[in-house]
Write a protein that holds these residues in place. Structure first.
Motif, PDB file in Angstrom:
ATOM      1  N   LEU A 192       0.904  -1.218  -0.013  1.00 49.65           N
ATOM      2  CA  LEU A 192      -0.028   0.103  -0.092  1.00 49.65           C
ATOM      3  C   LEU A 192       1.141   1.118  -0.014  1.00 49.65           C
ATOM      4  O   LEU A 192       0.642   2.077  -0.889  1.00 49.65           O
ATOM      5  CB  LEU A 192      -0.826  -0.052   1.119  1.00 49.65           C
ATOM      6  N   LEU A 193       1.934   1.337   0.876  1.00 49.13           N
ATOM      7  CA  LEU A 193       2.642   2.559   0.959  1.00 49.13           C
ATOM      8  C   LEU A 193       3.433   2.766  -0.324  1.00 49.13           C
ATOM      9  O   LEU A 193       3.464   3.835  -0.802  1.00 49.13           O
ATOM     10  CB  LEU A 193       3.675   2.484   2.212  1.00 49.13           C
ATOM     11  N   LYS A 194       4.101   1.772  -0.659  1.00 48.57           N
ATOM     12  CA  LYS A 194       4.768   1.834  -2.113  1.00 48.57           C
ATOM     13  C   LYS A 194       4.045   2.109  -3.085  1.00 48.57           C
ATOM     14  O   LYS A 194       4.474   2.913  -4.243  1.00 48.57           O
ATOM     15  CB  LYS A 194       5.637   0.622  -2.380  1.00 48.57           C
ATOM     16  N   THR A 195       2.944   1.830  -3.230  1.00 51.25           N
ATOM     17  CA  THR A 195       1.881   2.287  -4.441  1.00 51.25           C
ATOM     18  C   THR A 195       1.450   3.721  -4.398  1.00 51.25           C
ATOM     19  O   THR A 195       1.595   4.689  -5.093  1.00 51.25           O
ATOM     20  CB  THR A 195       0.464   1.408  -4.458  1.00 51.25           C
ATOM     21  N   ILE A 196       1.384   4.075  -3.208  1.00 52.57           N
ATOM     22  CA  ILE A 196       1.124   5.613  -2.531  1.00 52.57           C
ATOM     23  C   ILE A 196       2.058   6.500  -3.145  1.00 52.57           C
ATOM     24  O   ILE A 196       2.160   7.448  -3.748  1.00 52.57           O
ATOM     25  CB  ILE A 196       0.630   5.710  -1.337  1.00 52.57           C
ATOM     26  N   GLY A 197       3.314   5.940  -2.884  1.00 51.97           N
ATOM     27  CA  GLY A 197       4.694   6.619  -3.027  1.00 51.97           C
ATOM     28  C   GLY A 197       5.047   6.583  -4.513  1.00 51.97           C
ATOM     29  O   GLY A 197       6.039   7.169  -4.801  1.00 51.97           O
ATOM     30  N   GLY A 198       4.063   5.938  -5.390  1.00 48.35           N
ATOM     31  CA  GLY A 198       4.312   5.827  -6.910  1.00 48.35           C
ATOM     32  C   GLY A 198       5.783   5.025  -7.061  1.00 48.35           C
ATOM     33  O   GLY A 198       6.127   5.031  -8.264  1.00 48.35           O
ATOM     34  N   MET A 199       5.945   3.967  -6.359  1.00 58.83           N
ATOM     35  CA  MET A 199       7.121   3.148  -6.676  1.00 58.83           C
ATOM     36  C   MET A 199       6.530   1.723  -7.140  1.00 58.83           C
ATOM     37  O   MET A 199       7.434   0.935  -7.544  1.00 58.83           O
ATOM     38  CB  MET A 199       7.749   2.744  -5.268  1.00 58.83           C
ATOM     39  N   LEU A 200       5.426   1.408  -6.940  1.00 60.46           N
ATOM     40  CA  LEU A 200       4.797   0.179  -7.712  1.00 60.46           C
ATOM     41  C   LEU A 200       3.697   0.580  -8.742  1.00 60.46           C
ATOM     42  O   LEU A 200       2.761   1.395  -8.190  1.00 60.46           O
ATOM     43  CB  LEU A 200       4.296  -0.697  -6.660  1.00 60.46           C
ATOM     44  N   ALA A 201       3.598  -0.083  -9.861  1.00 62.23           N
ATOM     45  CA  ALA A 201       2.367   0.159 -10.565  1.00 62.23           C
ATOM     46  C   ALA A 201       0.982  -0.678 -10.002  1.00 62.23           C
ATOM     47  O   ALA A 201       1.202  -1.492  -9.144  1.00 62.23           O
ATOM     48  CB  ALA A 201       2.548  -0.843 -11.958  1.00 62.23           C
ATOM     49  N   PHE A 202      -0.199   0.105 -10.323  1.00 64.49           N
ATOM     50  CA  PHE A 202      -1.435  -0.538  -9.570  1.00 64.49           C
ATOM     51  C   PHE A 202      -2.515  -0.126 -10.557  1.00 64.49           C
ATOM     52  O   PHE A 202      -2.370   0.663 -11.730  1.00 64.49           O
ATOM     53  CB  PHE A 202      -1.575   0.014  -8.285  1.00 64.49           C
ATOM     54  N   ASP A 203      -3.717  -0.731 -10.623  1.00 66.24           N
ATOM     55  CA  ASP A 203      -4.619   0.024 -11.221  1.00 66.24           C
ATOM     56  C   ASP A 203      -5.516   0.785 -10.544  1.00 66.24           C
ATOM     57  O   ASP A 203      -5.549   0.858  -9.202  1.00 66.24           O
ATOM     58  CB  ASP A 203      -5.652  -1.419 -11.476  1.00 66.24           C
ATOM     59  N   GLY A 204      -6.297   1.718 -11.312  1.00 68.58           N
ATOM     60  CA  GLY A 204      -7.064   2.989 -10.494  1.00 68.58           C
ATOM     61  C   GLY A 204      -6.093   3.974 -10.510  1.00 68.58           C
ATOM     62  O   GLY A 204      -5.155   4.306 -11.060  1.00 68.58           O
ATOM     63  N   ASP A 205      -6.623   4.964  -9.458  1.00 66.69           N
ATOM     64  CA  ASP A 205      -5.688   5.944  -9.229  1.00 66.69           C
ATOM     65  C   ASP A 205      -5.589   6.572  -7.554  1.00 66.69           C
ATOM     66  O   ASP A 205      -6.469   6.164  -6.963  1.00 66.69           O
ATOM     67  CB  ASP A 205      -6.274   7.368  -9.777  1.00 66.69           C
ATOM     68  N   ILE A 206      -4.610   7.333  -7.192  1.00 68.61           N
ATOM     69  CA  ILE A 206      -4.272   7.849  -5.946  1.00 68.61           C
ATOM     70  C   ILE A 206      -4.123   9.209  -6.276  1.00 68.61           C
ATOM     71  O   ILE A 206      -3.228   9.654  -7.074  1.00 68.61           O
ATOM     72  CB  ILE A 206      -3.304   7.328  -5.217  1.00 68.61           C
ATOM     73  N   VAL A 207      -5.046  10.091  -5.657  1.00 66.55           N
ATOM     74  CA  VAL A 207      -4.866  11.725  -5.696  1.00 66.55           C
ATOM     75  C   VAL A 207      -4.613  12.275  -4.394  1.00 66.55           C
ATOM     76  O   VAL A 207      -5.177  12.139  -3.593  1.00 66.55           O
ATOM     77  CB  VAL A 207      -6.098  12.028  -6.664  1.00 66.55           C
ATOM     78  N   LEU A 208      -3.513  13.174  -4.582  1.00 75.24           N
ATOM     79  CA  LEU A 208      -3.275  13.858  -3.291  1.00 75.24           C
ATOM     80  C   LEU A 208      -3.404  15.325  -3.594  1.00 75.24           C
ATOM     81  O   LEU A 208      -2.795  16.065  -4.490  1.00 75.24           O
ATOM     82  CB  LEU A 208      -1.586  13.575  -2.945  1.00 75.24           C
ATOM     83  N   ASN A 209      -4.645  15.790  -2.868  1.00 77.72           N
ATOM     84  CA  ASN A 209      -4.719  17.326  -3.103  1.00 77.72           C
ATOM     85  C   ASN A 209      -4.691  17.608  -4.755  1.00 77.72           C
ATOM     86  O   ASN A 209      -4.198  18.577  -5.036  1.00 77.72           O
ATOM     87  CB  ASN A 209      -3.607  18.275  -2.510  1.00 77.72           C
ATOM     88  N   ASN A 210      -5.573  17.054  -5.292  1.00 77.44           N
ATOM     89  CA  ASN A 210      -5.711  17.129  -6.899  1.00 77.44           C
ATOM     90  C   ASN A 210      -4.387  16.727  -7.799  1.00 77.44           C
ATOM     91  O   ASN A 210      -4.646  16.957  -8.851  1.00 77.44           O
ATOM     92  CB  ASN A 210      -6.057  18.677  -7.131  1.00 77.44           C
ATOM     93  N   GLN A 211      -3.626  16.235  -7.127  1.00 75.47           N
ATOM     94  CA  GLN A 211      -2.361  15.656  -7.944  1.00 75.47           C
ATOM     95  C   GLN A 211      -2.512  14.166  -8.016  1.00 75.47           C
ATOM     96  O   GLN A 211      -2.465  13.556  -7.123  1.00 75.47           O
ATOM     97  CB  GLN A 211      -0.909  16.141  -7.482  1.00 75.47           C
ATOM     98  N   SER A 212      -2.479  13.614  -9.149  1.00 78.08           N
ATOM     99  CA  SER A 212      -2.681  12.341  -9.448  1.00 78.08           C
ATOM    100  C   SER A 212      -1.380  11.632  -9.472  1.00 78.08           C
ATOM    101  O   SER A 212      -0.357  12.212 -10.348  1.00 78.08           O
ATOM    102  CB  SER A 212      -3.270  12.007 -10.743  1.00 78.08           C
ATOM    103  N   VAL A 213      -0.978  10.438  -8.868  1.00 81.40           N
ATOM    104  CA  VAL A 213       0.251   9.839  -8.952  1.00 81.40           C
ATOM    105  C   VAL A 213       0.461   9.372 -10.200  1.00 81.40           C
ATOM    106  O   VAL A 213       1.647   9.198 -10.785  1.00 81.40           O
ATOM    107  CB  VAL A 213       0.372   8.422  -7.885  1.00 81.40           C
TER     108      VAL A 213
END
Ligand SMILES: Nc1ncnc2c1ncn2[C@@H]1O[C@H](COP(=O)(O)OP(=O)(O)OP(=O)(O)O)[C@@H](O)[C@H]1O
Length: 210
Positions: free
Chosen positions: A42-63
């Motif tokens: 989970l942490l590595k996908t949030i950090g942009g270090m692992l590929a995943f399906d879908g999206d994670i957005v931090l204050n309007n910025q998408s990983v």
């Protein structure tokens, strides 16, 4: 604020974690879960270090769509940090100070408060696991991150260093509103750390609040 949209992380045909739609307000969050449940993933996908399906957005910025901008404001400290053994601690710090555009004196503040100064000139191959851990934590605080991800920050830290780490987290959150995700097998210390919520990774799901 961190938002998960149709998030799914799989290794081959094995799906580790699915998060359909979840918004987490800015704050300090403690993540629990059994061995192999998916906390590091989970942490590595949030950090942009692992590929995943879908999206994670931090204050309007998408990983995914704003990858470089996203990565510049998300810092990560690995559970078991690995560094090039031939570099010194100071050389690693110098690289991160440049990459994260840390302000003058920022690294010195963290180094001094963690009492690391007298071994920073040594090659990293000579560091103990606790010394490596402290270096990885210093690196994770450099710059002006919006989100800091700390994977098992408690392991190998002595009691005094843990107190210092908790102080850094509380100070950074209070001063800059920095969001924190910490994974740990231990119970959170609500007295030492102003935790806003606990999450649990279990049965391929993230439970929040739990
Ligand atoms: N590179 C990989 N390839 C295949 N499977 C992987 C890979 N990395 C992790 N996994 C699997 O994904 C699952 C979650 O692993 P992860 O390391 O995220 O768990 P964790 O909750 O951090 O565990 P721990 O508490 O033991 O550190 C495990 O079943 C693990 O075997």
């Amino acid at each position: 604020m961190l938002h998960f949209a149709n998030y799914k992380k799989s290794y081959g045909r094995f799906t580790v974690l699915t998060i359909h739609d979840l918004t987490v307000p800015a704050g300090i969050y403690w993540i629990r879960g059994a061995n192999g449940s998916g906390k590091s993933t989970l942490l590595k996908t949030i950090g942009g270090m692992l590929a995943f399906d879908g999206d994670i957005v931090l204050n309007n910025q998408s990983v995914k769509k704003d990858a470089i901008a996203f990565r510049s404001v998300v810092n990560f400290a690995d559970a078991e940090p690995l560094f090039p053994e031939f570099l010194t601690g100071q050389e690693m710090i110098d690289v991160f100070v440049t990459a994260k555009q840390a302000s003058d004196g920022q690294a010195e503040y963290f180094v001094d408060s963690m009492h690391m100064k007298n071994y920073l000139h040594q090659p990293l191959g000579t560091y103990s696991s606790g010394m490596l851990k402290k270096l990885s934590l210093v690196l994770a605080f450099l710059g002006n991150p919006t989100l800091i991800l700390l994977d098992e920050p408690l392991i190998t830290l002595d009691a005094d260093s843990l107190t210092i780490l908790y102080r850094w987290i509380a100070e950074k959150h209070r001063a800059d509103g920095t969001m924190f995700f910490l994974s740990s097998h231990q119970e959170p210390d609500h007295v030492a750390l102003p935790i806003d919520g606990e999450m649990k990774v279990e049965n391929n799901r993230l439970t929040f609040p739990c």
